[in-house]
Design a protein around this motif. Structure first.
Motif, PDB file in Angstrom:
ATOM      1  N   PRO A  33      43.012  46.581  42.330  1.00  0.00           N
ATOM      2  CA  PRO A  33      42.239  46.205  41.137  1.00  0.00           C
ATOM      3  C   PRO A  33      41.798  44.746  41.126  1.00  0.00           C
ATOM      4  O   PRO A  33      40.908  44.378  40.348  1.00  0.00           O
ATOM      5  CB  PRO A  33      43.215  46.489  39.987  1.00  0.00           C
ATOM      6  N   ALA A  34      42.378  43.930  41.978  1.00  0.00           N
ATOM      7  CA  ALA A  34      41.965  42.524  42.048  1.00  0.00           C
ATOM      8  C   ALA A  34      40.626  42.361  42.755  1.00  0.00           C
ATOM      9  O   ALA A  34      39.964  41.325  42.623  1.00  0.00           O
ATOM     10  CB  ALA A  34      43.032  41.694  42.758  1.00  0.00           C
ATOM     11  N   ASN A  35      40.212  43.368  43.515  1.00  0.00           N
ATOM     12  CA  ASN A  35      38.932  43.318  44.221  1.00  0.00           C
ATOM     13  C   ASN A  35      37.783  43.680  43.278  1.00  0.00           C
ATOM     14  O   ASN A  35      38.003  44.259  42.213  1.00  0.00           O
ATOM     15  CB  ASN A  35      38.947  44.291  45.404  1.00  0.00           C
ATOM     16  N   PRO A  36      36.542  43.353  43.648  1.00  0.00           N
ATOM     17  CA  PRO A  36      35.393  43.737  42.822  1.00  0.00           C
ATOM     18  C   PRO A  36      35.360  45.245  42.580  1.00  0.00           C
ATOM     19  O   PRO A  36      35.596  46.034  43.497  1.00  0.00           O
ATOM     20  CB  PRO A  36      34.190  43.272  43.658  1.00  0.00           C
ATOM     21  N   GLN A  64      39.376  48.564  51.127  1.00  0.00           N
ATOM     22  CA  GLN A  64      39.876  47.281  51.593  1.00  0.00           C
ATOM     23  C   GLN A  64      39.091  46.120  50.994  1.00  0.00           C
ATOM     24  O   GLN A  64      39.588  44.992  50.925  1.00  0.00           O
ATOM     25  CB  GLN A  64      39.810  47.208  53.122  1.00  0.00           C
ATOM     26  N   ARG A  65      37.867  46.416  50.534  1.00  0.00           N
ATOM     27  CA  ARG A  65      36.998  45.364  50.000  1.00  0.00           C
ATOM     28  C   ARG A  65      36.763  45.500  48.504  1.00  0.00           C
ATOM     29  O   ARG A  65      36.506  44.503  47.817  1.00  0.00           O
ATOM     30  CB  ARG A  65      35.644  45.392  50.710  1.00  0.00           C
ATOM     31  N   GLY A 114      42.304  47.505  32.924  1.00  0.00           N
ATOM     32  CA  GLY A 114      42.221  46.052  32.902  1.00  0.00           C
ATOM     33  C   GLY A 114      40.990  45.488  33.578  1.00  0.00           C
ATOM     34  O   GLY A 114      40.953  44.302  33.923  1.00  0.00           O
ATOM     35  N   ILE A 115      39.959  46.313  33.756  1.00  0.00           N
ATOM     36  CA  ILE A 115      38.727  45.869  34.416  1.00  0.00           C
ATOM     37  C   ILE A 115      37.775  45.280  33.373  1.00  0.00           C
ATOM     38  O   ILE A 115      37.373  45.964  32.419  1.00  0.00           O
ATOM     39  CB  ILE A 115      38.048  47.042  35.145  1.00  0.00           C
ATOM     40  N   GLN A 116      37.410  44.024  33.554  1.00  0.00           N
ATOM     41  CA  GLN A 116      36.506  43.356  32.625  1.00  0.00           C
ATOM     42  C   GLN A 116      35.063  43.330  33.121  1.00  0.00           C
ATOM     43  O   GLN A 116      34.125  43.299  32.325  1.00  0.00           O
ATOM     44  CB  GLN A 116      36.975  41.914  32.390  1.00  0.00           C
ATOM     45  N   LYS A 117      34.902  43.324  34.449  1.00  0.00           N
ATOM     46  CA  LYS A 117      33.564  43.275  35.048  1.00  0.00           C
ATOM     47  C   LYS A 117      33.414  44.401  36.069  1.00  0.00           C
ATOM     48  O   LYS A 117      34.359  44.713  36.798  1.00  0.00           O
ATOM     49  CB  LYS A 117      33.333  41.937  35.754  1.00  0.00           C
ATOM     50  N   VAL A 118      32.224  44.983  36.120  1.00  0.00           N
ATOM     51  CA  VAL A 118      31.903  46.005  37.115  1.00  0.00           C
ATOM     52  C   VAL A 118      30.916  45.389  38.093  1.00  0.00           C
ATOM     53  O   VAL A 118      29.798  45.028  37.708  1.00  0.00           O
ATOM     54  CB  VAL A 118      31.306  47.260  36.458  1.00  0.00           C
TER      55      VAL A 118
END
Length: 335
Positions: A33-36, A64-65, A114-118
């Motif tokens: 979840p830390a990735n885009p 992975q990205r 917890g995702i604020q941006k897509v």
């Protein structure tokens, strides 16, 4: 690589045709979840398993990205649908659901995660129509969107086509106005045959002669095995009809600007990649060209898939088109 299916319970959830006492959105996640974050919703005829053609190591949506979230549409048999909703909203009593309802539900799941941006919403067919809805409904959340063989508004031509398979199903003697007690074989088989004729370009039929890499010896086998069997095995008749109505009534401009599509598209500030198929009979490239005239110059670009595979070119149906589509998306994401 695999991810388990998760189910988010929204509780009482209002939709365009009424309310669901306990609406459920099925979804899967891949990666950190830390990735885009990339959102990848299903299309008509799509299940969460069918999203894997673009998700995986070495593919454009590489866990992975990116943190990839795949969403099942309401009425696809995995999220809340006529086939899995208890009385009093089961079967033909299931309310109509819009794209807007689906996007609100998907956004609620992202908030839970917890995702604020897509970083990007990517979609094929009905998924592409959802991709258009995301930056209109949540302009401060979505940075990019990719529409593959889709449109911002379901055209009258497309609506008319959908009346064909729908009529074949609902008029069948075993559909029983949606109150069937077992699979309406006659109706689903008729639906599949009508639907099949529009999935490919005319050139595909001429060049492939129905054989699809030698699997089918004749047209009758192709229709029975490729189309009838697929819908008989994987789909409930009421689910097919309810989801078809979502597609048929798709119009992103109804969310803002009261049906003024040009004004609605002009407002989109996210970067867009619009990828129609040259031979698509559902969403012809002319529709995408018209939409591009309203999208802000410099924010979006049009890339036509030069193919004989019609609508299916954008859905991973063949390796050549799939490689082209993924390469263009990868380039767009890395800009």
């Amino acid at each position: 690589m695999s991810s388990q299916t998760n189910f988010h319970h929204h509780g009482r959830f209002r939709v365009s045709g009424g309310v669901l006492p306990d609406a459920v959105t099925a979804y899967r996640t891949y990666g950190d979840p830390a990735n885009p974050c990339i959102v990848f919703p299903t299309c008509y005829g799509g299940k969460l398993d069918s999203q894997m053609y673009m998700v995986g190591e070495g593919k454009v949506m590489d866990p992975q990205r990116y943190f990839v979230v795949t969403f099942a549409l309401f009425s696809n048999g995995e999220s809340s649908s006529p086939s899995n909703t208890p009385a009093p909203y089961n079967g033909p009593y299931f309310p109509a659901v819009s794209y807007e309802d689906n996007i609100r539900a998907q956004y609620a799941v992202l908030q839970k995660l917890g995702i604020q941006k897509v970083y990007a919403v990517i979609g094929f067919s009905m998924g592409g129509q959802q991709a258009y809805h995301w930056p209109v409904m949540y302009p401060d959340v979505v940075e990019r969107y990719v529409v593959i063989c889709g449109s911002a508004r379901t055209s009258p031509h497309n609506q008319c086509f959908l009346e064909g398979p729908k009529a074949a199903l609902v008029a069948s003697k075993d559909f029983n106005n949606g109150h069937y007690l077992e699979t309406p074989q006659l109706g689903i088989r008729a639906f599949a045959r009508v639907y099949s004729a529009w999935a490919y370009g005319q050139t595909w039929f001429r060049e492939h002669k129905y054989k699809w890499d030698g699997l089918y010896p004749d047209l009758a086998s192709f229709l029975r095995e490729r189309w009838e069997d697929r819908f008989l095995q994987d789909w409930d008749a009421n689910d097919l009809i309810t989801l078809l109505h979502t597609w048929q009534n798709g119009d992103v401009s109804q969310i803002r600007h009261g049906g003024d599509l040009r004004a609605c598209l002009t407002d989109i500030q996210a970067k867009g990649l619009i990828m129609p198929s040259k031979t698509d009979l559902y969403f012809p490239p002319e529709d995408s060209v018209n939409e591009m005239a309203s999208l802000t110059p410099g924010f979006s670009r049009l890339v036509v898939i030069d193919t004989v595979w019609g609508h299916t070119a954008g859905g991973g149906s063949n390796s050549t088109d799939d490689a082209f589509v993924q390469a263009e998306i990868r380039k767009f994401l890395e800009e």
